[in-house]
Design a protein around this motif. Structure first.
Motif, mmCIF file in Angstrom:
data_model
loop_
_atom_site.group_PDB
_atom_site.id
_atom_site.type_symbol
_atom_site.label_atom_id
_atom_site.label_comp_id
_atom_site.label_asym_id
_atom_site.label_seq_id
_atom_site.Cartn_x
_atom_site.Cartn_y
_atom_site.Cartn_z
ATOM 1 N N SER A 188 -5.831 -8.472 17.755
ATOM 2 C CA SER A 188 -5.558 -9.306 16.314
ATOM 3 C C SER A 188 -4.508 -10.491 16.369
ATOM 4 C CB SER A 188 -4.900 -8.434 15.403
ATOM 5 O OG SER A 188 -3.452 -7.800 15.832
ATOM 6 N N LEU A 189 -3.832 -10.915 17.504
ATOM 7 C CA LEU A 189 -2.975 -11.897 17.517
ATOM 8 C C LEU A 189 -3.795 -12.937 18.362
ATOM 9 C CD1 LEU A 189 0.274 -9.899 18.397
ATOM 10 C CD2 LEU A 189 -0.218 -11.229 16.175
ATOM 11 N N SER A 190 -5.050 -12.837 18.855
ATOM 12 C CA SER A 190 -5.659 -13.871 19.461
ATOM 13 C C SER A 190 -5.984 -15.240 18.797
ATOM 14 C CB SER A 190 -6.962 -13.416 20.092
ATOM 15 O OG SER A 190 -7.826 -13.098 19.114
ATOM 16 N N ARG A 191 -5.944 -15.077 17.673
ATOM 17 C CA ARG A 191 -6.159 -16.574 16.826
ATOM 18 C C ARG A 191 -4.883 -17.370 16.868
ATOM 19 N NH1 ARG A 191 -3.125 -15.054 12.514
ATOM 20 N NH2 ARG A 191 -3.440 -13.344 11.604
ATOM 21 N N LEU A 192 -3.709 -16.916 17.374
ATOM 22 C CA LEU A 192 -2.354 -17.709 17.199
ATOM 23 C C LEU A 192 -2.057 -18.219 18.693
ATOM 24 C CD1 LEU A 192 -0.219 -14.807 15.784
ATOM 25 C CD2 LEU A 192 -1.068 -16.536 14.532
ATOM 26 N N ASP A 193 -1.076 -19.143 18.612
ATOM 27 C CA ASP A 193 -0.909 -20.025 20.013
ATOM 28 C C ASP A 193 -0.147 -18.939 20.753
ATOM 29 O OD1 ASP A 193 2.135 -20.639 19.864
ATOM 30 O OD2 ASP A 193 1.292 -20.993 17.743
ATOM 31 N N ALA A 194 -0.293 -19.040 21.855
ATOM 32 C CA ALA A 194 0.358 -18.017 22.975
ATOM 33 C C ALA A 194 1.769 -17.851 22.775
ATOM 34 C CB ALA A 194 0.173 -18.591 24.629
ATOM 35 N N GLU A 195 2.791 -18.820 22.328
ATOM 36 C CA GLU A 195 4.014 -18.646 22.166
ATOM 37 C C GLU A 195 4.261 -17.492 20.701
ATOM 38 O OE1 GLU A 195 7.737 -21.196 21.029
ATOM 39 O OE2 GLU A 195 6.573 -21.895 22.623
ATOM 40 N N THR A 196 3.572 -18.066 19.827
ATOM 41 C CA THR A 196 3.815 -17.289 18.562
ATOM 42 C C THR A 196 3.112 -15.720 18.706
ATOM 43 O OG1 THR A 196 3.387 -19.265 17.405
ATOM 44 C CG2 THR A 196 2.857 -17.222 16.417
ATOM 45 N N ALA A 197 2.140 -15.845 19.286
ATOM 46 C CA ALA A 197 1.655 -14.240 19.531
ATOM 47 C C ALA A 197 2.619 -13.577 20.434
ATOM 48 C CB ALA A 197 0.405 -14.336 20.231
ATOM 49 N N LEU A 198 3.286 -14.110 21.577
ATOM 50 C CA LEU A 198 4.146 -13.435 22.279
ATOM 51 C C LEU A 198 5.359 -12.972 21.398
ATOM 52 C CD1 LEU A 198 4.671 -12.249 25.060
ATOM 53 C CD2 LEU A 198 5.954 -14.528 25.587
ATOM 54 N N ARG A 199 6.015 -13.934 20.708
ATOM 55 C CA ARG A 199 7.044 -13.540 20.027
ATOM 56 C C ARG A 199 6.731 -12.485 19.004
ATOM 57 N NH1 ARG A 199 7.525 -18.256 17.616
ATOM 58 N NH2 ARG A 199 6.851 -17.768 15.740
ATOM 59 N N ARG A 200 5.598 -12.534 18.317
ATOM 60 C CA ARG A 200 5.380 -11.406 17.203
ATOM 61 C C ARG A 200 5.090 -10.002 17.788
ATOM 62 N NH1 ARG A 200 1.409 -14.091 12.671
ATOM 63 N NH2 ARG A 200 3.041 -15.808 11.873
ATOM 64 N N LEU A 201 4.182 -10.121 19.059
ATOM 65 C CA LEU A 201 4.253 -8.802 19.712
ATOM 66 C C LEU A 201 5.305 -8.336 20.179
ATOM 67 C CD1 LEU A 201 1.789 -6.592 20.386
ATOM 68 C CD2 LEU A 201 1.261 -7.998 22.422
ATOM 69 N N VAL A 202 6.408 -8.943 20.719
ATOM 70 C CA VAL A 202 7.621 -8.766 21.376
ATOM 71 C C VAL A 202 8.513 -8.118 20.141
ATOM 72 C CG1 VAL A 202 9.863 -9.356 22.245
ATOM 73 C CG2 VAL A 202 7.782 -9.979 23.314
ATOM 74 N N GLY A 203 8.487 -8.739 18.955
ATOM 75 C CA GLY A 203 8.928 -8.193 17.610
ATOM 76 C C GLY A 203 8.606 -6.932 17.355
ATOM 77 N N GLN A 204 7.315 -6.662 17.224
ATOM 78 C CA GLN A 204 6.575 -5.426 16.819
ATOM 79 C C GLN A 204 7.108 -4.160 17.713
ATOM 80 O OE1 GLN A 204 2.594 -5.908 16.611
ATOM 81 N NE2 GLN A 204 2.395 -7.155 14.899
ATOM 82 N N LEU A 205 7.024 -4.529 19.120
ATOM 83 C CA LEU A 205 7.420 -3.615 20.024
ATOM 84 C C LEU A 205 9.048 -3.261 19.972
ATOM 85 C CD1 LEU A 205 5.615 -4.746 23.128
ATOM 86 C CD2 LEU A 205 5.186 -2.645 22.185
ATOM 87 N N ALA A 208 5.413 -5.519 28.405
ATOM 88 C CA ALA A 208 4.080 -4.977 27.695
ATOM 89 C C ALA A 208 3.307 -6.374 27.115
ATOM 90 C CB ALA A 208 4.520 -3.796 26.806
ATOM 91 N N ALA A 209 4.135 -6.730 26.358
ATOM 92 C CA ALA A 209 3.506 -7.889 25.609
ATOM 93 C C ALA A 209 2.790 -8.937 26.250
ATOM 94 C CB ALA A 209 4.760 -8.692 24.430
ATOM 95 N N LYS A 210 3.326 -9.298 27.272
ATOM 96 C CA LYS A 210 2.488 -10.317 27.997
ATOM 97 C C LYS A 210 1.492 -9.746 28.839
ATOM 98 C CE LYS A 210 6.543 -13.657 29.652
ATOM 99 N NZ LYS A 210 7.451 -13.827 30.363
ATOM 100 N N THR A 211 1.662 -8.790 29.213
ATOM 101 C CA THR A 211 0.401 -7.917 29.943
ATOM 102 C C THR A 211 -0.734 -7.816 29.018
ATOM 103 O OG1 THR A 211 1.885 -6.987 31.473
ATOM 104 C CG2 THR A 211 -0.444 -6.082 31.226
#
Length: 195
Positions: free
Chosen positions: A142-159, A172-175
């Motif tokens: 669901s984060l694939s539409r975002l740029d890599a840095e934003t997607a990583l930041r959001r996913l790390v935040g959720q975790l 986990a987010a990077k993988t």
């Protein structure tokens, strides 16, 4: 307001009539009402002993009465902090994908004693990294539409909000994002820039 002794109704023989007492509700009746209220709450959801104590306090019971009711409910198995903690840990890991930090915080908020929390968490396999990766995989696409840095930041935040520590969340987010980007789980082959 009088400071003298409270008046009680007297019957025809001049003796006190307890049924007509004017100094407040019958303590045993009050205890019974409080216990019934606690049973109704327990039918809706499991409570910790601390939460049950709070329910009983709202009925004006004194400390000894509260302890008596709690002892009775514990003896009957209606209240069991260890069983509740195990149930909440299982629910938190299976359905919510929570890590140890979030689980510990959730149990503490329910008033479960620290030693009981630690015992429940000790029962967990040491697989925070796996649970974090499983959760991250469900969110990565669901984060694939975002740029890599934003997607990583959001996913790390959720975790992190689910109680995974920084290094576990980042790995986990990077993988998961790498897998989502390349359309599947890694095969073990890495591509390196030759620049």
């Amino acid at each position: 307001a009088q400071n003298g002794p409270r008046l009680r109704a007297l019957d025809a023989r001049g003796e006190q009539d307890d049924a007509e007492s004017v100094d407040g509700p019958d303590p045993e009746e009050n205890r019974k009402t409080a216990a019934e209220s606690l049973v109704r709450k327990l039918r809706a959801r499991s409570l910790s002993i601390s939460e049950a104590r709070t329910v009983l306090k709202t009925h004006g019971l004194d400390g000894a009465q509260i302890d008596d009711v709690l002892d009775e409910f514990t003896r009957r198995g209606y209240l069991d902090d260890a069983a509740l903690a195990s149930q909440l840990v299982e629910s938190g890991t299976q359905r919510k994908g929570q890590g140890r930090v979030a689980l510990s915080r959730a149990l503490a908020q329910r008033g479960i004693p620290r030693d009981v929390v630690n015992a429940a968490l000790d029962e967990l396999p040491d697989d925070d990294a796996e649970r974090a990766l499983d959760f991250a995989r469900t969110k990565a696409r669901s984060l694939s539409r975002l740029d890599a840095e934003t997607a990583l930041r959001r996913l790390v935040g959720q975790l992190s909000r689910r109680g995974y520590n920084g290094s576990v969340a980042m790995t986990a987010a990077k993988t998961a994002l790498a897998e989502a980007t390349f359309g599947g789980r890694p095969t073990g082959v890495r591509f390196v820039d030759s620049d």
